[in-house]
Design a protein around this motif. Structure first.
Motif, short mmCIF file in Angstrom:
data_model
loop_
_atom_site.label_atom_id
_atom_site.label_comp_id
_atom_site.label_asym_id
_atom_site.label_seq_id
_atom_site.Cartn_x
_atom_site.Cartn_y
_atom_site.Cartn_z
N CYS A 156 0.89 -1.17 0.00
CA CYS A 156 0.00 0.00 0.00
C CYS A 156 0.92 1.22 0.00
N SER A 157 0.74 2.12 -0.95
CA SER A 157 1.72 3.21 -1.11
C SER A 157 1.04 4.55 -1.30
N GLU A 158 1.80 5.60 -1.12
CA GLU A 158 1.30 6.96 -1.41
C GLU A 158 2.38 7.78 -2.11
N PRO A 159 2.10 8.27 -3.30
CA PRO A 159 3.01 9.23 -3.95
C PRO A 159 2.65 10.65 -3.49
N LEU A 160 3.64 11.46 -3.28
CA LEU A 160 3.38 12.79 -2.73
C LEU A 160 4.42 13.79 -3.23
N VAL A 161 4.09 15.05 -3.10
CA VAL A 161 5.06 16.11 -3.39
C VAL A 161 5.28 16.91 -2.10
N VAL A 162 6.54 17.18 -1.82
CA VAL A 162 6.87 18.00 -0.66
C VAL A 162 6.46 19.44 -0.98
N THR A 163 5.77 20.06 -0.02
CA THR A 163 5.28 21.45 -0.21
C THR A 163 6.03 22.37 0.76
N GLU A 164 5.61 23.63 0.80
CA GLU A 164 6.30 24.58 1.68
C GLU A 164 6.16 24.19 3.16
N LYS A 165 5.03 23.58 3.49
CA LYS A 165 4.77 23.32 4.92
C LYS A 165 4.70 21.84 5.28
N GLY A 166 4.54 21.00 4.29
CA GLY A 166 4.40 19.57 4.59
C GLY A 166 4.47 18.79 3.29
N CYS A 167 3.38 18.12 2.97
CA CYS A 167 3.34 17.47 1.66
C CYS A 167 1.92 17.38 1.15
N GLU A 168 1.80 17.25 -0.18
CA GLU A 168 0.50 17.08 -0.82
C GLU A 168 0.45 15.66 -1.36
N LEU A 169 -0.62 14.95 -1.02
CA LEU A 169 -0.79 13.61 -1.57
C LEU A 169 -1.42 13.72 -2.95
N PHE A 170 -0.88 12.98 -3.91
CA PHE A 170 -1.43 13.08 -5.26
C PHE A 170 -2.76 12.33 -5.41
N LEU A 171 -2.90 11.25 -4.65
CA LEU A 171 -4.05 10.37 -4.85
C LEU A 171 -5.14 10.63 -3.83
N ASN A 172 -6.34 10.33 -4.26
CA ASN A 172 -7.46 10.27 -3.34
C ASN A 172 -8.00 8.86 -3.46
N PHE A 173 -7.36 7.96 -2.74
CA PHE A 173 -7.70 6.54 -2.90
C PHE A 173 -7.56 5.85 -1.55
N GLU A 174 -8.63 5.16 -1.15
CA GLU A 174 -8.68 4.55 0.18
C GLU A 174 -7.46 3.67 0.45
N ARG A 175 -6.95 3.82 1.68
CA ARG A 175 -5.82 2.98 2.09
C ARG A 175 -6.36 1.83 2.93
N LYS A 176 -6.42 0.66 2.35
CA LYS A 176 -6.87 -0.50 3.10
C LYS A 176 -6.52 -1.76 2.33
N LEU A 177 -6.67 -2.88 2.98
CA LEU A 177 -6.58 -4.16 2.29
C LEU A 177 -7.94 -4.38 1.62
N PHE A 178 -7.97 -4.36 0.30
CA PHE A 178 -9.24 -4.57 -0.40
C PHE A 178 -9.56 -6.06 -0.43
N SER A 179 -10.85 -6.37 -0.34
CA SER A 179 -11.23 -7.79 -0.46
C SER A 179 -12.61 -7.87 -1.10
N LYS A 180 -12.87 -9.00 -1.69
CA LYS A 180 -14.22 -9.21 -2.25
C LYS A 180 -14.46 -10.71 -2.45
#
Lengths: 390, 390
Positions: free
Chosen positions: B366-390
């Motif tokens: 499970c990963s997150e790509p991000l860009v470092v900003t002036e104060k912290g970071c911005e996450l590029f994705l809006n995607f639930e972080r979990k173990l998906f199952s079905k």
């Protein structure tokens, strides 16, 4: 699980050792992903870090080295012995402090192979100049020499089992080309057509699942057809009057079958039709000429003779050896159809006859992949040779 | 036509020259396709033969060299001057008689640059050890030194225009991951799911057309999840009880946005859920910690602290710099989140935080790509972080 029999892998290794012996190579470092696959069945997208096989004349099986996190792939996909699978810690990866060839040099020293004649793939994509430098620095007593083509030259003559995979890839390639010819119409975004082409490649046929190909779909349109190796133009929509070059492939277990055709959207201009007729005429004559015993340069001379007087000018090679491969190329870097290549054609060699034409403003492509047989050659594809238009 | 403004290309060249000057490099040979694209906009799948840019401190624009048949791509895609586009004849290609670096050495001699300090990309995929040897042999008066990271280090801090392309790639990446999660069900062939994933990547969204990604979809199932970098298993059908790792990406004009998630077909085993919870907890804590001024190794230490006592063991780096790239890797070979990497994070750096876990029998991602900003970071994705199952 294995894509080929143990016997076939054994035979490949035997031929590789034979060639090593002939070339005075006592230890061969195999970094080329296709060569690693060919000798052991190893198959993963881990070649962006240093990995390879070490084939030593005095050791019966190849050793695998690579990043520790990729080593389970060697355990799952190959029949290499546990003690011959050597993963390196992650601090060797893309570091200024250590290089994976330091790790490889340590292996060679431990086995007493550090004063031998060591072949490396000098012209391979995944060995690197820095790897060469680090290896040499670590092994002052070794003679490091070029072994780029040792395995490639063994691979050049295919077994019946390999040719069968290429025949299966040909079924995928036909489906891929049909998908392209159906999907490309004025108004469609080029990347949407490319998406359908990729889907056809990877999904394959109901019988034969597909694989990623070593070159991406080469499919320039309009003025971009004046250059080789351009892909689609993302966001652009096809227009009436576009020429579209389609240099595509199907792949089965990494065995490729390439196919090139040209599509015109609308009524082709006479100058394009004239070039198409000349190229296809030359292609037909040349393919009929191909048989064992003739040389690569004789095939090219036949082509040049066939197109003499048509106004078509083709200054680059008209074909090359292909087969099992990984990005960035499905060619094998051995045989080229061009002057000064005196390779004698043998049964089992697979050649992509590809007389691509790239002029100032546009281009034309129509190709045939084939295998040299005992008496002539077998064409892999059953696909009309013409300038397509709609 | 150009993907960036002339001003932006000019700025990149200026920074590259600055870094060359600092490192004592008077002439830089740029072979990396991403670096070629970064400096000029050149873009084609021609990197399987030798090509590059020559950036000289005493010449205002880069020179392009490559295969003659690919030179029209430089004319169409870049604003380089006609006299700076230098195509070599086809007899240099994969020949035992000549090497393209002979051609390059001739250019350097003609321009009087053959006795200078020349930087080459020693650890680049497309330069080759043989190229290094041939260049050195031709240029006895030159000092050939390592310039692998000169442009990579300029690229590491992105402009707003570049970050915007990564945001667009993120929209594609979300679509790609949704396609994977929808398509993968028991009974479906793995290659058919992969075909849908490729189509989603390349087609992109209605607004943003996609591009090929530098790694193929990494999507092992079942026992294959114990290794990094394995792809789908062609012809195999998904089964109930399968774990599927999905290490995918979207790309926009070769700017990537990676995304990794894990899918379980059925009710996840408690041991897998436990690992997922630990990794995602660590990921959340670590991402919240990222800001300018901290070092790469401090980020990794924070991660290690976050997962302490959970039983999760992660011996490899947990992230790396990413952005513009070509096969075989979307990483930039510069920043790695691991001990001993003292790189100080700066606004505009893009990091794929990717704590992949590969154990004896299975893995979790499970990963997150991000860009470092002036104060912290911005996450590029809006995607639930979990173990998906079905």
């Amino acid at each position: 699980m294995a894509v080929f029999s143990a016997q076939e892998y054994g035979e490949r290794l035997r031929k590789t050792r034979e060639r090593m012996h002939e070339q005075g190579v006592e230890v061969l470092l195999v970094s080329h992903p296709a060569n690693m696959n060919y000798l052991t069945g190893f198959d993963g997208w881990s070649f962006y870090v240093h990995q390879g096989l070490i084939v030593a004349l005095d050791h019966d099986e190849p050793l695998w080295f690579g990043r520790e996190q990729d080593s389970n792939a060697a355990r799952i996909l190959t029949s290499l012995r546990e003690e011959d699978i050597l993963g390196y810690p992650d601090h060797y990866v893309m570091s200024k402090l250590r290089h994976p060839m330091d790790f490889v040099a340590d292996i060679l020293k431990e086995r007493g192979w550090d004063r031998l004649h060591i072949g490396v793939e000098m012209e391979g994509y995944y060995f690197t100049a820095e790897g060469f430098r680090v290896l040499g620095r670590n092994l002052p007593g070794a003679v490091v020499k070029d072994g780029t083509l040792v395995v490639n030259l063994v691979r050049r003559v295919k077994s019946e089992a390999e040719i069968e995979y290429i025949r299966q890839a040909a079924r995928i390639a036909e489906k891929v080309m049909n998908t392209a010819l159906e999907t490309i119409v004025p108004g469609v975004r080029e990347n949407d057509a490319a998406g359908e082409i990729y889907k056809a490649q990877i999904s394959g046929t109901a019988e034969f699942g597909g694989d990623y190909t070593s070159l991406c779909p080469i499919m320039p349109s309009a003025e971009r057809t004046s250059s080789a190796h351009l892909t689609w133009c993302t966001d652009r929509r096809y227009e009436n009057g576009d020429i579209v070059l389609l240099e595509l492939a199907g792949a089965r277990h990494h065995y490729h079958c390439p196919i090139s055709r040209t599509l015109f959207l609308g009524e082709p201009r006479p100058e394009l039709q004239k070039i198409a007729d000349a190229v296809i005429g030359g292609l037909n004559e040349t393919v009929a000429f191909i048989r064992p015993g003739v040389t690569a340069e004789e095939v090219e001379a036949k082509w040049r003779e066939s197109i003499a007087g048509t106004g078509v000018n083709k200054p680059s090679r008209v074909g090359y050896s292909f087969g099992l491969n990984y990005p960035p190329d499905w060619g094998e870097q051995t045989l080229s159809l061009r002057p000064a290549d005196t390779t004698i054609l043998q049964p089992g060699m697979c050649i992509h006859f590809m007389p691509g034409i790239w002029m100032k403003d546009f281009g034309f492509e129509c190709s045939e992949p084939l295998v040299v047989t005992e008496k002539g050659c077998e064409l892999f594809l059953n696909f009309e040779r013409k300038l397509f238009s709609k």
